[in-house]
Design a protein around this motif. Structure first.
Motif, short mmCIF file in Angstrom:
data_model
loop_
_atom_site.label_atom_id
_atom_site.label_comp_id
_atom_site.label_asym_id
_atom_site.label_seq_id
_atom_site.Cartn_x
_atom_site.Cartn_y
_atom_site.Cartn_z
N ARG A 1 0.84 -1.20 0.00
CA ARG A 1 0.00 0.00 0.00
C ARG A 1 0.88 1.26 0.00
NH1 ARG A 1 -4.48 0.29 4.29
NH2 ARG A 1 -5.49 1.42 2.57
N PRO A 2 1.60 1.50 -1.10
CA PRO A 2 2.56 2.63 -1.12
C PRO A 2 1.92 3.99 -0.93
CG PRO A 2 2.21 1.75 -3.33
CD PRO A 2 1.55 0.79 -2.39
N GLY A 3 0.72 4.22 -1.48
CA GLY A 3 0.10 5.53 -1.37
C GLY A 3 -0.28 5.90 0.04
N VAL A 4 -1.00 5.01 0.72
CA VAL A 4 -1.39 5.26 2.11
C VAL A 4 -0.15 5.32 3.00
CG1 VAL A 4 -2.64 4.33 4.09
CG2 VAL A 4 -3.66 4.20 1.81
N SER A 5 0.81 4.44 2.75
CA SER A 5 2.04 4.43 3.55
C SER A 5 2.80 5.74 3.41
CB SER A 5 2.92 3.25 3.15
OG SER A 5 2.25 2.02 3.37
N ASN A 6 2.77 6.33 2.22
CA ASN A 6 3.43 7.61 2.02
C ASN A 6 2.77 8.70 2.85
OD1 ASN A 6 5.28 9.42 0.72
ND2 ASN A 6 3.64 10.08 -0.64
N LEU A 7 1.44 8.69 2.92
CA LEU A 7 0.74 9.67 3.76
C LEU A 7 1.09 9.48 5.23
CD1 LEU A 7 -2.83 9.77 2.14
CD2 LEU A 7 -0.96 11.41 1.88
N VAL A 8 1.22 8.22 5.64
CA VAL A 8 1.63 7.95 7.03
C VAL A 8 3.02 8.51 7.29
CG1 VAL A 8 2.22 6.11 8.67
CG2 VAL A 8 0.14 5.91 7.28
N VAL B 1 -0.21 5.32 12.97
CA VAL B 1 -1.16 4.28 12.59
C VAL B 1 -2.13 3.99 13.74
CG1 VAL B 1 -1.41 1.85 11.95
CG2 VAL B 1 0.37 3.24 10.87
N ARG B 2 -1.60 3.97 14.94
CA ARG B 2 -2.45 3.70 16.11
C ARG B 2 -3.49 4.81 16.28
NH1 ARG B 2 1.34 2.28 19.15
NH2 ARG B 2 1.77 4.27 20.19
N GLN B 3 -3.09 6.05 16.11
CA GLN B 3 -4.03 7.17 16.24
C GLN B 3 -5.08 7.17 15.13
OE1 GLN B 3 -2.15 10.98 16.59
NE2 GLN B 3 -1.05 10.49 18.48
N ALA B 4 -4.71 6.60 13.97
CA ALA B 4 -5.64 6.59 12.83
C ALA B 4 -6.58 5.39 12.85
CB ALA B 4 -4.84 6.59 11.52
N HIS B 5 -6.48 4.57 13.87
CA HIS B 5 -7.34 3.39 13.94
C HIS B 5 -8.82 3.79 13.97
CE1 HIS B 5 -8.61 -0.66 14.92
NE2 HIS B 5 -9.33 -0.19 15.94
N ALA C 1 6.44 12.60 9.76
CA ALA C 1 7.52 13.59 9.62
C ALA C 1 7.12 14.96 10.16
CB ALA C 1 7.91 13.71 8.14
N VAL C 2 5.90 15.40 9.87
CA VAL C 2 5.50 16.75 10.28
C VAL C 2 5.02 16.80 11.73
CG1 VAL C 2 4.93 17.45 7.93
CG2 VAL C 2 3.12 16.52 9.42
N SER C 3 4.63 15.67 12.28
CA SER C 3 4.09 15.65 13.65
C SER C 3 5.12 15.28 14.70
CB SER C 3 2.91 14.67 13.74
OG SER C 3 3.36 13.33 13.54
N GLY C 4 6.22 14.64 14.26
CA GLY C 4 7.22 14.18 15.22
C GLY C 4 6.87 12.85 15.85
N LEU C 5 5.78 12.25 15.42
CA LEU C 5 5.37 10.94 15.94
C LEU C 5 6.07 9.83 15.15
CD1 LEU C 5 1.51 11.60 16.16
CD2 LEU C 5 3.15 11.62 18.07
N THR C 6 6.07 8.63 15.71
CA THR C 6 6.58 7.49 14.96
C THR C 6 5.48 6.98 14.03
OG1 THR C 6 5.82 5.85 16.58
CG2 THR C 6 8.01 6.83 16.94
N VAL C 7 5.87 6.19 13.06
CA VAL C 7 4.89 5.58 12.16
C VAL C 7 3.88 4.75 12.95
CG1 VAL C 7 4.62 3.77 10.41
CG2 VAL C 7 6.31 5.60 10.07
N GLU C 8 4.37 4.02 13.92
CA GLU C 8 3.49 3.17 14.73
C GLU C 8 2.47 4.01 15.49
OE1 GLU C 8 6.98 1.18 13.48
OE2 GLU C 8 6.82 3.00 14.71
#
Length: 265
Positions: free
Chosen positions: A174-181, A196-200, A186-193
């Motif tokens: 899922r390259p498109g969604v992963s790119n948005l993640v 994703v958890r916040q977007a659940h 990058a802009v929020s300072g959060l980790t990818v994990e």
């Protein structure tokens, strides 16, 4: 460019900010290094292979640009250079040229080492198989520091994703969604994990809004500061003028030694 760098936090009291074209030693060293570089060595560099295919026939400037990059680095006897993964081979050319010069004319240039960014590469919003690039002809593919909030919202809303509504991080599937993640992280300072958890529980359409809001919050103050600095052209020119003097103070003695070593008395 100067306004953008300053707006992003570069401190001219700690960093030397100048226009390369105002320091002629860059071009002079580039020419000397080009005499130590083979054509096959340049032909196999990734930027040349990619861009020459796009343009059918690349220019001499594009072909020799990596040598100029090497001169930019070696002129200040740099030991460490921050680069992205796509520039590692160009830095390796600088390392090779330092070794070749030292073998020919005696130990002089250090071999610069790469400082690789820990950030994930940001991909095009229209084609997540390639990196985001300011030279991309598709206007909706790239987010610029000077984009208005409305521009950013539009570009992210139009970003290529897929038909699965859940937000997950899987760059291969899922390259498109992963790119948005990645952009969100990058802009929020959060980790990818954490992202994703916040977007659940929200779908990708709603997630695009969340990403757009995060990008606007991070970039809009920079955009406004860029405009403020551009409105004070005299201030920018004075910073660049001071930087040029400092850069030439460093570059001039190095170039003088290079001339002596290669026999340009």
């Amino acid at each position: 460019m100067a306004a953008s760098l300053l707006a992003c936090g570069i401190d001219p009291e700690r960093s030397i900010l100048f226009q390369q074209s105002q320091v002629p030693e860059h071009v002079e060293l580039s020419w000397i290094l080009s005499c130590l570089t083979s054509m096959p060595r340049l032909r196999h560099l990734p930027q040349w292979k990619m861009k020459s295919k796009q343009k059918s026939e690349g220019s001499v400037g594009l072909y020799t640009y990596p040598v100029l990059q090497a001169a930019d680095i070696l002129l200040y006897k740099s030991t460490h250079v921050p680069v992205g993964e796509d520039q590692v081979q160009h830095l390796e050319l600088a390392q090779d040229l330092a070794r070749i010069f030292n073998n020919h004319y005696g130990e002089f240039f250090p071999e610069p080492r790469a400082l690789l960014s820990t950030m994930r590469k940001v991909k095009s919003l229209r084609d997540p198989a390639v990196k985001m690039s300011k030279s991309d002809p598709q206007k909706l593919a790239t987010i610029s520091l000077t984009d208005s909030p409305d521009d950013i919202v539009l570009k992210i809303r139009r970003a290529v994703t897929d038909f699965t509504s859940e937000v997950t991080y899987d760059p291969d599937a899922r390259p498109g969604v992963s790119n948005l993640v990645s952009v969100h992280a990058a802009v929020s300072g959060l980790t990818v994990e954490e992202v994703v958890r916040q977007a659940h529980g929200i779908d990708t359409a709603r997630y695009k809004q969340v990403v757009a809001e995060a990008v606007v919050q991070r970039l809009d103050p920079i955009r406004r500061e860029i405009q403020r600095l551009k409105d004070d052209r005299a201030h920018l020119e004075s910073i660049l003028a001071r930087g040029t003097l400092k850069a030439r103070e460093l570059a001039s003695p190095v170039m003088k030694e290079v001339r002596q070593r290669v026999g340009f008395h």
